[in-house]
Each structure stands twice: as C-alpha cells, then as structure tokens.
Design a protein around this motif. Structure first.
Motif, PDB file in Angstrom:
ATOM      1  N   LYS A 189       0.826  -1.210   0.000  1.00 53.85           N
ATOM      2  CA  LYS A 189       0.000   0.000   0.000  1.00 53.85           C
ATOM      3  C   LYS A 189       0.862   1.263   0.000  1.00 53.85           C
ATOM      4  CE  LYS A 189      -3.863  -2.172   2.460  1.00 53.85           C
ATOM      5  NZ  LYS A 189      -4.656  -2.206   3.727  1.00 53.85           N
ATOM      6  N   LYS A 190       2.028   1.177   0.644  1.00 50.23           N
ATOM      7  CA  LYS A 190       2.898   2.350   0.735  1.00 50.23           C
ATOM      8  C   LYS A 190       3.900   2.426  -0.418  1.00 50.23           C
ATOM      9  CE  LYS A 190       4.322   4.077   4.503  1.00 50.23           C
ATOM     10  NZ  LYS A 190       3.465   5.282   4.476  1.00 50.23           N
ATOM     11  N   GLY A 191       3.904   1.411  -1.276  1.00 53.03           N
ATOM     12  CA  GLY A 191       4.806   1.442  -2.413  1.00 53.03           C
ATOM     13  C   GLY A 191       6.252   1.184  -2.065  1.00 53.03           C
ATOM     14  N   CYS A 192       6.489   0.353  -1.049  1.00 54.67           N
ATOM     15  CA  CYS A 192       7.852   0.004  -0.674  1.00 54.67           C
ATOM     16  C   CYS A 192       7.934  -1.503  -0.459  1.00 54.67           C
ATOM     17  CB  CYS A 192       8.294   0.758   0.583  1.00 54.67           C
ATOM     18  SG  CYS A 192       7.369   0.326   2.084  1.00 54.67           S
ATOM     19  N   THR A 193       9.110  -1.999  -0.175  1.00 54.76           N
ATOM     20  CA  THR A 193       9.265  -3.430   0.098  1.00 54.76           C
ATOM     21  C   THR A 193       9.026  -3.685   1.584  1.00 54.76           C
ATOM     22  OG1 THR A 193      11.637  -3.260   0.584  1.00 54.76           O
ATOM     23  CG2 THR A 193      10.995  -3.605  -1.723  1.00 54.76           C
ATOM     24  N   LEU A 197       9.979  -1.318   4.942  1.00 62.08           N
ATOM     25  CA  LEU A 197       8.996  -0.926   5.948  1.00 62.08           C
ATOM     26  C   LEU A 197       9.490  -1.279   7.346  1.00 62.08           C
ATOM     27  CD1 LEU A 197       6.164   0.318   6.180  1.00 62.08           C
ATOM     28  CD2 LEU A 197       5.225  -1.994   6.096  1.00 62.08           C
ATOM     29  N   ALA A 198      10.069  -2.470   7.496  1.00 62.39           N
ATOM     30  CA  ALA A 198      10.585  -2.890   8.800  1.00 62.39           C
ATOM     31  C   ALA A 198      11.743  -2.006   9.248  1.00 62.39           C
ATOM     32  CB  ALA A 198      11.021  -4.356   8.740  1.00 62.39           C
ATOM     33  N   LEU A 199      12.603  -1.626   8.308  1.00 59.56           N
ATOM     34  CA  LEU A 199      13.717  -0.732   8.640  1.00 59.56           C
ATOM     35  C   LEU A 199      13.226   0.669   8.954  1.00 59.56           C
ATOM     36  CD1 LEU A 199      16.414  -1.808   6.017  1.00 59.56           C
ATOM     37  CD2 LEU A 199      16.538  -2.109   8.492  1.00 59.56           C
ATOM     38  N   ALA A 200      12.233   1.126   8.201  1.00 59.88           N
ATOM     39  CA  ALA A 200      11.682   2.459   8.441  1.00 59.88           C
ATOM     40  C   ALA A 200      11.108   2.559   9.844  1.00 59.88           C
ATOM     41  CB  ALA A 200      10.605   2.773   7.404  1.00 59.88           C
ATOM     42  N   ASN A 224      17.874  -1.569   1.102  1.00 60.77           N
ATOM     43  CA  ASN A 224      17.914  -1.164   2.509  1.00 60.77           C
ATOM     44  C   ASN A 224      18.123   0.336   2.663  1.00 60.77           C
ATOM     45  OD1 ASN A 224      17.579  -3.838   3.249  1.00 60.77           O
ATOM     46  ND2 ASN A 224      19.751  -4.211   3.593  1.00 60.77           N
ATOM     47  N   ILE A 225      18.991   0.894   1.849  1.00 61.12           N
ATOM     48  CA  ILE A 225      19.218   2.339   1.895  1.00 61.12           C
ATOM     49  C   ILE A 225      17.935   3.091   1.563  1.00 61.12           C
ATOM     50  CG2 ILE A 225      20.439   4.259   0.785  1.00 61.12           C
ATOM     51  CD1 ILE A 225      22.859   2.429   0.516  1.00 61.12           C
ATOM     52  N   GLY A 226      17.144   2.514   0.666  1.00 66.37           N
ATOM     53  CA  GLY A 226      15.888   3.139   0.279  1.00 66.37           C
ATOM     54  C   GLY A 226      14.911   3.290   1.421  1.00 66.37           C
ATOM     55  N   ALA A 227      15.101   2.519   2.497  1.00 63.43           N
ATOM     56  CA  ALA A 227      14.212   2.605   3.655  1.00 63.43           C
ATOM     57  C   ALA A 227      14.261   3.982   4.306  1.00 63.43           C
ATOM     58  CB  ALA A 227      14.588   1.540   4.685  1.00 63.43           C
ATOM     59  N   LEU A 228      15.355   4.703   4.103  1.00 66.36           N
ATOM     60  CA  LEU A 228      15.496   6.027   4.702  1.00 66.36           C
ATOM     61  C   LEU A 228      14.484   7.030   4.145  1.00 66.36           C
ATOM     62  CD1 LEU A 228      19.378   6.119   4.646  1.00 66.36           C
ATOM     63  CD2 LEU A 228      17.970   6.158   6.707  1.00 66.36           C
ATOM     64  N   SER A 229      13.896   6.695   2.997  1.00 64.69           N
ATOM     65  CA  SER A 229      12.925   7.597   2.372  1.00 64.69           C
ATOM     66  C   SER A 229      11.482   7.250   2.726  1.00 64.69           C
ATOM     67  CB  SER A 229      13.091   7.554   0.843  1.00 64.69           C
ATOM     68  OG  SER A 229      14.387   7.978   0.461  1.00 64.69           O
ATOM     69  N   VAL A 230      11.284   6.147   3.436  1.00 70.02           N
ATOM     70  CA  VAL A 230       9.923   5.715   3.783  1.00 70.02           C
ATOM     71  C   VAL A 230       9.457   6.443   5.042  1.00 70.02           C
ATOM     72  CG1 VAL A 230       8.466   3.757   4.436  1.00 70.02           C
ATOM     73  CG2 VAL A 230      10.299   3.450   2.747  1.00 70.02           C
ATOM     74  N   LYS A 231       8.345   7.135   4.955  1.00 66.25           N
ATOM     75  CA  LYS A 231       7.801   7.875   6.080  1.00 66.25           C
ATOM     76  C   LYS A 231       6.593   7.150   6.669  1.00 66.25           C
ATOM     77  CE  LYS A 231      10.838  11.006   5.217  1.00 66.25           C
ATOM     78  NZ  LYS A 231      12.066  11.061   6.071  1.00 66.25           N
ATOM     79  N   LEU A 232       6.509   7.126   7.987  1.00 68.76           N
ATOM     80  CA  LEU A 232       5.417   6.449   8.681  1.00 68.76           C
ATOM     81  C   LEU A 232       4.704   7.404   9.629  1.00 68.76           C
ATOM     82  CD1 LEU A 232       7.244   3.108   9.624  1.00 68.76           C
ATOM     83  CD2 LEU A 232       5.635   3.471   7.756  1.00 68.76           C
ATOM     84  N   THR A 233       3.390   7.318   9.657  1.00 65.89           N
ATOM     85  CA  THR A 233       2.606   8.105  10.605  1.00 65.89           C
ATOM     86  C   THR A 233       2.563   7.373  11.937  1.00 65.89           C
ATOM     87  OG1 THR A 233       0.517   6.990  10.078  1.00 65.89           O
ATOM     88  CG2 THR A 233       1.152   8.879   8.696  1.00 65.89           C
ATOM     89  N   PRO A 234       2.234   8.059  13.018  1.00 67.98           N
ATOM     90  CA  PRO A 234       2.091   7.368  14.309  1.00 67.98           C
ATOM     91  C   PRO A 234       1.092   6.217  14.239  1.00 67.98           C
ATOM     92  CG  PRO A 234       2.161   9.741  14.646  1.00 67.98           C
ATOM     93  CD  PRO A 234       2.088   9.524  13.163  1.00 67.98           C
ATOM     94  N   GLN A 235       0.047   6.393  13.475  1.00 72.64           N
ATOM     95  CA  GLN A 235      -0.950   5.332  13.336  1.00 72.64           C
ATOM     96  C   GLN A 235      -0.359   4.113  12.626  1.00 72.64           C
ATOM     97  OE1 GLN A 235      -1.416   8.529  12.487  1.00 72.64           O
ATOM     98  NE2 GLN A 235      -2.849   9.164  14.093  1.00 72.64           N
TER      99      GLN A 235
END
Length: 276
Positions: A189-193, A197-200, A224-235
């Motif tokens: 749903k977030k367009g990442c692997t 997501l686990a690293l983010a 793995n480096i790409g995880a630095l660009s994944v943003k997560l909301t508190p929810q």
C-alpha cells in the motif's frame, strides 16, 4: 537512491551513518563464506553510497571477516581520523550498561531490535537514552524474515545458523508467517518493500538508533538504503507493532542455553571477583 543520513551516535560525538552494514553473513553463521571478490565489491559499493559504519567481529569466520573488511582500506582512514577510540557494548543488560558507563563513557550499545524483537524496550533502550548512549540495532530484519517471510528457509544452506532458531521451526513458522503477510500488505500500500517498511519502523524510533541490516548482495543494500525515504505516521507505527506483538510472535530468539543474551549474561558483582 536515497542519500544515507548521518547521526551522532551517543554523547561522545562519534559520527556514523544513519544506517550501517552488517558484515557477519559475508564470512560466517549464515552458511559458507561468500566469494571474496563479490564481498569486497559490496563493501566498496556501500562506502561509495555513503555507508560509513561496517559491523564486524573477530568471531565471524572466525577472524576472516575483519581481514575482509580491511582489504577496502577504510580502517586505515578511521585510524587516521582518530575515530577508533570509543567503547561499545553488545547484548548488555541495563545494569551492566550502567556499571560500564560509570567506569568510562559508553558510546554505543549493540542489541537485537526489530518488529518482532522488542523486549529491549523495557529496560535497555530507556537506560541507553537516559545515559546518552547510541543504539545499534542488529538483525533489524528479523534475520531476513522481513525480507521474504517463510520463503527465506527455502534457500538456506544446511549449515545456516537460522535453521536452529525457534522462530523458524515448522511449529512456529506456520503462525509467524502471518506476521510477514501483514507487513507485506502494508508495504504494498505504501509502495515500498517489506524490508524497507521494517527498517523504516526502526528509523522512526529516533536519531540515536542505527540499524545494521546485513546482506551479501548489492541490490539488497540499495533496497535497505531506500528505507530512509519511507515515512510512517504514528498510526502506521502502531499498526505495524500490532502485527508482531509479543503474544503474536511464536518462538524465542535462540534455543535454550545456546547463546547468552542480555537477559542471562549480566556481569557478576565486583564483590564476587577473585584477585588474580
């Protein structure tokens, strides 16, 4: 490719990458040693990508992993820059951390921390933060589980250490694979692997946290480096945590009596020591 961020790990001012590279699997534990030319190329690619924290130890191999790391010449640079003069601990309990820090400031504590290994949040993480100590999260992908789920076991060699871990045993894996499925669904749903997501999730724990996912492939390093660009909301953070809550994960980190951890390897009291 996302630029690797930088952080100050601990109050001692040692700068490292926001995300490091675990090198254990290149030489030991996860099956036979990998081809040296490929591993040297991987390490050089990591450094060129901005990764400045390479995690190794003399027991990996044993001894061969640190020789491998030394062939890229980066250790010489670290010596010249005066950066190899700090003290870190691994798998240390809160009480051990406090005792060591009282003797000499501890820069970093390496501990297993991931979506499905969160018991360190009770005492170890708060202690590190109280004392201004950086946190190095090893096995941030659940020893590869959050990369490919139960399919991980299909490609492991017979001597791969993970085959003995409780969470990967058939009676536990059947239940645990649901955890990966839920993480994978959110990642889609977030367009990442799922690994990103686990690293983010770990990156969102704070700037004092440096995950060190290990890999033997350049494409995985880039992922793995790409995880630095994944943003997560508190929810989203809360939802992710619910997927791998303590009562959901089946099996412990290690088989009983195999490897001492921070829970059962506390430093003996000084009063019990005998003079040499």
């Amino acid at each position: 490719m996302a630029k690797v961020g930088r952080m100050k790990l601990g109050s001692q001012g040692l700068e490292v990458s926001q995300q490091g590279l675990g090198c254990m699997g290149m030489s030991a534990v996860y099956g036979p040693p990998k081809p040296e030319p490929d591993m040297v190329a991987l390490i050089q690619h990591a450094v060129q990508s901005g990764v400045t924290f390479l995690d190794t130890a003399d027991v990996y191999g044993p001894h061969t992993n640190e020789i491998l790391i030394g062939k890229m010449g980066e250790l010489k640079k670290l010596v010249e820059e005066g950066k190899i003069k700090y003290i870190g601990l691994s798998e240390a309990s809160a009480s051990t951390i406090r005792r060591a820090h009282a003797v000499h400031p501890i820069t970093a504590v390496q501990i297993e921390w991931s979506l499905w290994t969160r018991d360190v949040e009770e005492e170890v993480i708060p202690t590190c933060r109280e004392l201004g100590i950086g946190i190095v999260a090893y096995s941030p992908l659940g020893r590869g589980f959050f990369s490919s789920g139960s399919k991980l076991l299909d490609n492991l060699s017979q001597d791969d250490f993970r085959k003995a871990l409780p969470r990967f045993q058939p009676e536990n894996l059947e239940s645990n694979k649901t955890i990966f499925e839920r993480v994978n669904e959110m990642a889609a749903k977030k367009g990442c692997t799922p690994s990103q997501l686990a690293l983010a999730w770990l990156h969102h724990q704070g700037n004092d946290v440096c995950p060190i996912p290990g890999t033997t492939k350049i494409e995985n390093l880039n992922d793995n480096i790409g995880a630095l660009s994944v943003k997560l909301t508190p929810q989203e953070m809360t939802e992710l945590e619910s997927f791998a809550a303590a009562d959901v994960v089946k099996g412990g980190r290690y088989p009983d009596n195999l490897i001492p951890t921070w829970k059962n390897s506390d430093t003996p009291l000084l009063s019990s020591w005998k003079a040499v």
